[in-house]
Design an enzyme around this catalytic site. Structure first.
Site, PDB file in Angstrom:
ATOM      1  N   ASP A 245      45.865  54.396  38.076  1.00  0.00           N
ATOM      2  CA  ASP A 245      46.454  53.088  37.650  1.00  0.00           C
ATOM      3  C   ASP A 245      47.988  52.970  37.982  1.00  0.00           C
ATOM      4  OD1 ASP A 245      43.747  52.222  37.283  1.00  0.00           O
ATOM      5  OD2 ASP A 245      44.174  51.583  35.090  1.00  0.00           O
ATOM      6  N   HIS A 246      48.477  53.983  37.396  1.00  0.00           N
ATOM      7  CA  HIS A 246      49.906  53.872  37.463  1.00  0.00           C
ATOM      8  C   HIS A 246      50.684  54.505  38.608  1.00  0.00           C
ATOM      9  CE1 HIS A 246      49.718  51.861  33.632  1.00  0.00           C
ATOM     10  NE2 HIS A 246      49.253  53.010  33.035  1.00  0.00           N
TER      11      HIS A 246
ATOM     12  N   ARG B 229      57.847  47.577  43.304  1.00  0.00           N
ATOM     13  CA  ARG B 229      58.783  47.191  44.207  1.00  0.00           C
ATOM     14  C   ARG B 229      57.960  46.484  45.382  1.00  0.00           C
ATOM     15  NH1 ARG B 229      63.564  50.189  44.797  1.00  0.00           N
ATOM     16  NH2 ARG B 229      63.894  49.234  46.482  1.00  0.00           N
TER      17      ARG B 229
ATOM     18  N   HIS C 183      41.179  50.906  37.161  1.00  0.00           N
ATOM     19  CA  HIS C 183      41.120  49.599  36.518  1.00  0.00           C
ATOM     20  C   HIS C 183      41.722  48.434  37.225  1.00  0.00           C
ATOM     21  CE1 HIS C 183      41.675  46.815  32.522  1.00  0.00           C
ATOM     22  NE2 HIS C 183      40.933  46.548  33.395  1.00  0.00           N
TER      23      HIS C 183
ATOM     24  N   GLU D 116      36.952  50.677  36.030  1.00  0.00           N
ATOM     25  CA  GLU D 116      37.080  49.868  34.824  1.00  0.00           C
ATOM     26  C   GLU D 116      36.897  48.280  35.192  1.00  0.00           C
ATOM     27  OE1 GLU D 116      39.143  53.075  31.927  1.00  0.00           O
ATOM     28  OE2 GLU D 116      40.418  51.743  32.823  1.00  0.00           O
TER      29      GLU D 116
ATOM     30  N   HIS E  75      42.443  57.081  26.306  1.00  0.00           N
ATOM     31  CA  HIS E  75      43.514  56.107  26.071  1.00  0.00           C
ATOM     32  C   HIS E  75      44.344  56.824  25.166  1.00  0.00           C
ATOM     33  CE1 HIS E  75      44.907  52.085  26.701  1.00  0.00           C
ATOM     34  NE2 HIS E  75      45.388  52.140  25.467  1.00  0.00           N
TER      35      HIS E  75
END
Length: 241
Positions: free
Chosen positions: A10-11, A19, A44, A71, A192
């Site tokens: 995700d990150h 940006r 996710h 997810e 998590h």
């Protein structure tokens, strides 16, 4: 045998969306993670599309050589999308617009019929459905009653514990939840907030099948590169048992 490592990408998308560019591409990141030894890729698709986009999922699905763990919130829109994509795994998670990240487990008890219907709908098209829940026996029982073959236990309270005493109490709660769920025949995953500093006690729990880890791996990749960050986490997991 060590727990499997599912890498949440995700990150990578968070960095791109910051940006509004086309890079870095989470699909490319997923393929690097697989080559580095990840046994699955988690992503996710949030209702607000704050990081992963629909097109990311569509492009990634046919390219993965391992497994996609998608997810999703329990909504009609997301269930329809999952039916279209048909990932190998779908994990239903709670979702609130104002949260920075998922803050707790899905309340299966409080929305039982809705979760059960969603689980059955996606199981019917071949998805292995898991429910992201707290290590609470009532929630585990509700997951079983929904017909979900898999659960993912939320390790956030363990990861965020501010004292050793709190962390040990949370670890014990997770161990009890894992043992109970496994005794009932569930496949048990966890994730998590896990990182290289706190992974070992969780990875040592023998009944845990897979650990889904994202933010800390992507953060470490800034310093050591993505492939090496995945390999470091995988080595830590394998050393725990």
């Amino acid at each position: 045998m060590a727990a499997l490592l599912g890498v949440n990408i995700d990150h990578v998308a968070t960095l791109r969306q910051a940006r509004g560019t086309r890079y870095p591409d989470p699909v490319s990141a997923a393929l690097v993670c697989e080559q580095a030894g990840a046994e699955g890729i988690t992503l996710h698709l949030r209702e607000d599309r704050r990081h992963i986009q629909d097109d990311d999922v569509r492009r990634m699905r046919p390219l993965l050589k391992t497994r996609m763990n998608l997810e999703l919130a329990v909504t009609d829109e997301m269930i329809a999308f999952a039916k279209e994509i048909q990932p190998q795994h779908v994990c239903f998670v709670p979702e609130r617009r104002q949260e920075v990240t998922t803050e707790g487990g899905l309340d299966v008890v409080g929305q039982f019929e809705k979760v059960k219907a969603a689980t059955q709908t996606l199981a019917a098209v071949g998805c292995d459905v898991s429910l992201f829940i707290d290590a609470d026996l009532a929630q585990i029982d509700a997951a079983i009653a929904c017909g979900a073959p898999t659960i993912e236990l939320h390790t956030g309270a363990y990861a965020d514990a501010e004292t050793e005493e709190q962390q040990q109490a949370e670890l014990q709660r997770i161990i009890e939840g894992v043992e109970y769920a496994a005794s009932k025949g569930l496949v048990v995953n966890a994730g998590h907030g896990l990182n290289l500093d706190n992974i070992t006690p969780i990875a040592a729990i023998p009944q845990i099948h897979e650990l889904n880890i994202g933010h800390s791996i992507i953060a470490d990749s800034v310093f050591v590169g993505l492939a090496q960050a995945v390999q470091h986490m995988k080595a830590a997991i394998q050393a725990a048992r």
